[in-house]
Motif scaffolding. Sequence first.
Motif, PDB file in Angstrom:
ATOM      1  N   LEU A 166       0.999  -1.332   0.041  1.00 48.87           N
ATOM      2  CA  LEU A 166      -0.073   0.055   0.049  1.00 48.87           C
ATOM      3  C   LEU A 166       0.897   1.382   0.012  1.00 48.87           C
ATOM      4  CD1 LEU A 166      -2.969   1.055   0.321  1.00 48.87           C
ATOM      5  CD2 LEU A 166      -2.560   1.059   2.612  1.00 48.87           C
ATOM      6  N   ILE A 167       0.475   2.347  -0.768  1.00 48.53           N
ATOM      7  CA  ILE A 167       1.081   3.421  -0.925  1.00 48.53           C
ATOM      8  C   ILE A 167       0.211   4.425  -1.094  1.00 48.53           C
ATOM      9  CG2 ILE A 167       3.352   2.419  -2.040  1.00 48.53           C
ATOM     10  CD1 ILE A 167       2.370   3.445  -4.489  1.00 48.53           C
ATOM     11  N   PRO A 188      10.198   6.906  -6.522  1.00 47.83           N
ATOM     12  CA  PRO A 188      10.783   5.507  -6.064  1.00 47.83           C
ATOM     13  C   PRO A 188       9.849   4.739  -5.316  1.00 47.83           C
ATOM     14  CG  PRO A 188      12.485   7.337  -5.734  1.00 47.83           C
ATOM     15  CD  PRO A 188      11.250   8.186  -6.198  1.00 47.83           C
ATOM     16  N   ILE A 189       9.216   5.211  -4.394  1.00 48.59           N
ATOM     17  CA  ILE A 189       7.907   4.764  -3.644  1.00 48.59           C
ATOM     18  C   ILE A 189       6.820   4.030  -4.541  1.00 48.59           C
ATOM     19  CG2 ILE A 189       6.267   4.985  -1.807  1.00 48.59           C
ATOM     20  CD1 ILE A 189       8.044   6.500  -0.259  1.00 48.59           C
ATOM     21  N   ILE A 206       3.798   1.222   3.043  1.00 51.76           N
ATOM     22  CA  ILE A 206       5.005   2.320   2.975  1.00 51.76           C
ATOM     23  C   ILE A 206       4.543   3.927   3.092  1.00 51.76           C
ATOM     24  CG2 ILE A 206       6.860   3.160   1.731  1.00 51.76           C
ATOM     25  CD1 ILE A 206       6.929   0.858  -0.028  1.00 51.76           C
ATOM     26  N   LEU A 207       4.654   4.177   4.583  1.00 49.05           N
ATOM     27  CA  LEU A 207       4.316   5.615   4.900  1.00 49.05           C
ATOM     28  C   LEU A 207       5.558   6.497   4.603  1.00 49.05           C
ATOM     29  CD1 LEU A 207       2.575   7.456   6.600  1.00 49.05           C
ATOM     30  CD2 LEU A 207       4.076   6.752   8.699  1.00 49.05           C
ATOM     31  N   CYS A 263       6.526   0.002   6.737  1.00 51.45           N
ATOM     32  CA  CYS A 263       7.758   0.465   6.371  1.00 51.45           C
ATOM     33  C   CYS A 263       7.585   2.220   6.322  1.00 51.45           C
ATOM     34  CB  CYS A 263       8.244   0.020   5.004  1.00 51.45           C
ATOM     35  SG  CYS A 263       9.754   0.680   4.157  1.00 51.45           S
ATOM     36  N   SER A 264       8.366   2.922   7.067  1.00 50.93           N
ATOM     37  CA  SER A 264       8.038   4.241   7.466  1.00 50.93           C
ATOM     38  C   SER A 264       9.515   4.967   7.050  1.00 50.93           C
ATOM     39  CB  SER A 264       8.003   4.773   8.863  1.00 50.93           C
ATOM     40  OG  SER A 264       7.538   5.969   9.038  1.00 50.93           O
ATOM     41  N   ASP A 265       9.084   5.757   5.993  1.00 56.82           N
ATOM     42  CA  ASP A 265      10.233   6.448   5.341  1.00 56.82           C
ATOM     43  C   ASP A 265      10.188   8.040   5.852  1.00 56.82           C
ATOM     44  OD1 ASP A 265      11.727   8.599   3.869  1.00 56.82           O
ATOM     45  OD2 ASP A 265      10.884   7.902   1.796  1.00 56.82           O
TER      46      ASP A 265
END
Length: 381
Positions: free
Chosen positions: A108-109, A116-117, A160-161, A192-194
């Motif tokens: 999930l995005i 890139p994400i 991906i946060l 997964c937190s950016d």
Amino acid sequence: MDFDSIIDRRCTESYKWHYYPEDVLPMWLADMDFKAPEPVIQALTERVNHGVFGYGSRLEGLDDAILQHLVHFFDWTVNPEDLNFVCGVVTGFVHAIYSLTEPGESVLIQTPIYPPILRAPHATGRVAVHNRLILKEDGKYEIDFDDFEEKVASGVKLFILCNPHNPVGRVFTREELTKMAEICLKYNVWICSDEIHNDLIFSGYQHIPIANLSPDAAQITVTYLAPSKTFNIAGLSTSVVIAENPVIKDRLSQTLSMLLGHPNILGLHAARAAYLHGRPWLREVMHYLQANRDYLVNYVNENLPGIRMWSPEGTFLGWLDCRQLEVESPHRFFLDEAKVGFNDGISFGEDGQGFLRINFGCPRAMLDEGLVRMKTALEKL
């Protein structure tokens, strides 16, 4: 500290300054046009003067410097054994996808999103599931939580946060983060937190690491951050990964060194100096960036008809809504007619159609030159 001087970067290998032709002012790639903090430059000079650059090991004092930084700015106490290093946040979250999901599973995005994400799920053989952020009338983006839970419940394995969010500039609130974390916990979804822009927060806002919300949130989260954006040392390829859950750490460690290698030794020395001695520089650069942000928002909304801009809560990136311009491609129009190079919004996903991303991490004179070029081009329409 001098942030007004214009430094010639065309004489270097700068990707930002060589991507477009020489007559184009580059206001796109997310690195700043400022010198790094003096303690960083001194630390690099001392290490280079040693003259030997063999394989490195864990740099004494670096872990403690990072842990103290996290406590000071975010009240986040991280155990030393939960901290590790990777060459970059992008390679880090791609590695997390490989490690925490299987081919064909869903990731999930939240779009529009950092390219890139956006590309990572497909590039790793996974399926991208989009939770589209809601654009409000004032230009602020909010999370569609009904859609978020529906998508998470559909079988998503990893979320991906991106917080602070690139490109829309949101610094998500505790309430927003808690709700996302609770939904992920409910459906057993990894996070997964950016958080690469975590230090670049404007007055009135506070970055909250999602892993620091609760022990339960920490158990499902792997966090990536770096000194690269904060202290303008992106080219030194040194980032930090934090994971508390032994399952996550084990899955990451199985292939970490073989796939990602190790951060270079100069990057480690720069990071230590930045985290130990860079706070005065960071404080001053944030004052400068906030003034640039305010100037940019006012100029766009008052002088560039057909474009509007909401004031970002963090990062040094602006998201320009150009959908009212009577041009086929805002990116191409300003590149050809104004000789200013931006990021095309479409590269952030379909939701970015008609938008541009601008980097205001530059001397005021450079920012002003870009805006005047835009204004002049629009006057010819």
